[in-house]
Design a protein around this motif. Structure first.
Motif, PDB file in Angstrom:
ATOM      1  N   ALA A 160       2.336   1.699  -3.400  1.00 11.44           N
ATOM      2  CA  ALA A 160       1.307   2.172  -4.320  1.00 11.44           C
ATOM      3  C   ALA A 160       1.041   3.658  -4.118  1.00 11.44           C
ATOM      4  O   ALA A 160       0.908   4.412  -5.091  1.00 11.44           O
ATOM      5  CB  ALA A 160       0.022   1.362  -4.131  1.00 11.44           C
ATOM      6  N   LEU A 161       0.962   4.096  -2.878  1.00  9.94           N
ATOM      7  CA  LEU A 161       0.736   5.517  -2.603  1.00  9.94           C
ATOM      8  C   LEU A 161       1.886   6.375  -3.108  1.00  9.94           C
ATOM      9  O   LEU A 161       1.666   7.481  -3.615  1.00  9.94           O
ATOM     10  CB  LEU A 161       0.517   5.742  -1.114  1.00  9.94           C
ATOM     11  N   ASN A 202      -0.635   6.906 -11.911  1.00 12.82           N
ATOM     12  CA  ASN A 202      -1.922   6.335 -11.516  1.00 12.82           C
ATOM     13  C   ASN A 202      -2.104   4.911 -12.012  1.00 12.82           C
ATOM     14  O   ASN A 202      -2.732   4.096 -11.347  1.00 12.82           O
ATOM     15  CB  ASN A 202      -3.072   7.214 -11.987  1.00 12.82           C
ATOM     16  N   TYR A 227      -0.130   2.727  -9.736  1.00 14.16           N
ATOM     17  CA  TYR A 227      -0.852   2.690  -8.459  1.00 14.16           C
ATOM     18  C   TYR A 227      -1.983   1.663  -8.516  1.00 14.16           C
ATOM     19  O   TYR A 227      -2.095   0.802  -7.645  1.00 14.16           O
ATOM     20  CB  TYR A 227      -1.407   4.076  -8.139  1.00 14.16           C
ATOM     21  N   GLU A 228      -2.811   1.749  -9.543  1.00  7.12           N
ATOM     22  CA  GLU A 228      -3.943   0.830  -9.657  1.00  7.12           C
ATOM     23  C   GLU A 228      -3.477  -0.606  -9.845  1.00  7.12           C
ATOM     24  O   GLU A 228      -4.047  -1.531  -9.267  1.00  7.12           O
ATOM     25  CB  GLU A 228      -4.850   1.250 -10.814  1.00  7.12           C
ATOM     26  N   LEU A 252       3.666   5.707  -5.724  1.00  8.21           N
ATOM     27  CA  LEU A 252       3.458   5.792  -7.176  1.00  8.21           C
ATOM     28  C   LEU A 252       2.397   6.839  -7.507  1.00  8.21           C
ATOM     29  O   LEU A 252       2.569   7.638  -8.434  1.00  8.21           O
ATOM     30  CB  LEU A 252       3.040   4.435  -7.745  1.00  8.21           C
ATOM     31  N   LYS A 253       1.324   6.838  -6.762  1.00 10.99           N
ATOM     32  CA  LYS A 253       0.243   7.804  -7.004  1.00 10.99           C
ATOM     33  C   LYS A 253       0.735   9.228  -6.779  1.00 10.99           C
ATOM     34  O   LYS A 253       0.436  10.125  -7.570  1.00 10.99           O
ATOM     35  CB  LYS A 253      -0.956   7.502  -6.117  1.00 10.99           C
ATOM     36  N   SER A 295       0.824  -1.210   0.000  1.00 14.28           N
ATOM     37  CA  SER A 295       0.000   0.000   0.000  1.00 14.28           C
ATOM     38  C   SER A 295       0.857   1.258   0.000  1.00 14.28           C
ATOM     39  O   SER A 295       0.564   2.216  -0.724  1.00 14.28           O
ATOM     40  CB  SER A 295      -0.922   0.020   1.226  1.00 14.28           C
TER      41      SER A 295
END
Length: 72
Positions: A13-14, A22, A25-26, A16-17, A10
């Protein structure tokens, strides 16, 4: 997947966002197992096709409900 592994993914991923990726992230978020109760609700309310085509990691739902739960 352990809680620590989920938190690590997580956080990646954050990052990356926040960097503007995006799609990354997804993609990374979809590797996290979807909680079984949410998968069950999605199957009942939105439909089986949606769940199958979502790209979600359904491993925890399969562990809880059994490997044939989608066909029931």
């Amino acid at each position: 997947m352990t809680l620590d592994e989920k938190l690590t993914l997580s956080n990646k991923a954050l990052a990356l966002k926040e960097a503007g990726d995006n799609v990354g992230y997804e993609r990374l978020m979809n590797t996290l197992p979807m909680p079984p109760y949410l998968v069950k609700i999605a199957k009942e309310k939105i439909g089986l096709d949606f769940v199958l085509n979502s790209g979600w990691n359904l491993s925890e739902a399969e562990a809880v409900f059994g490997s044939d739960w989608l066909s029931k």
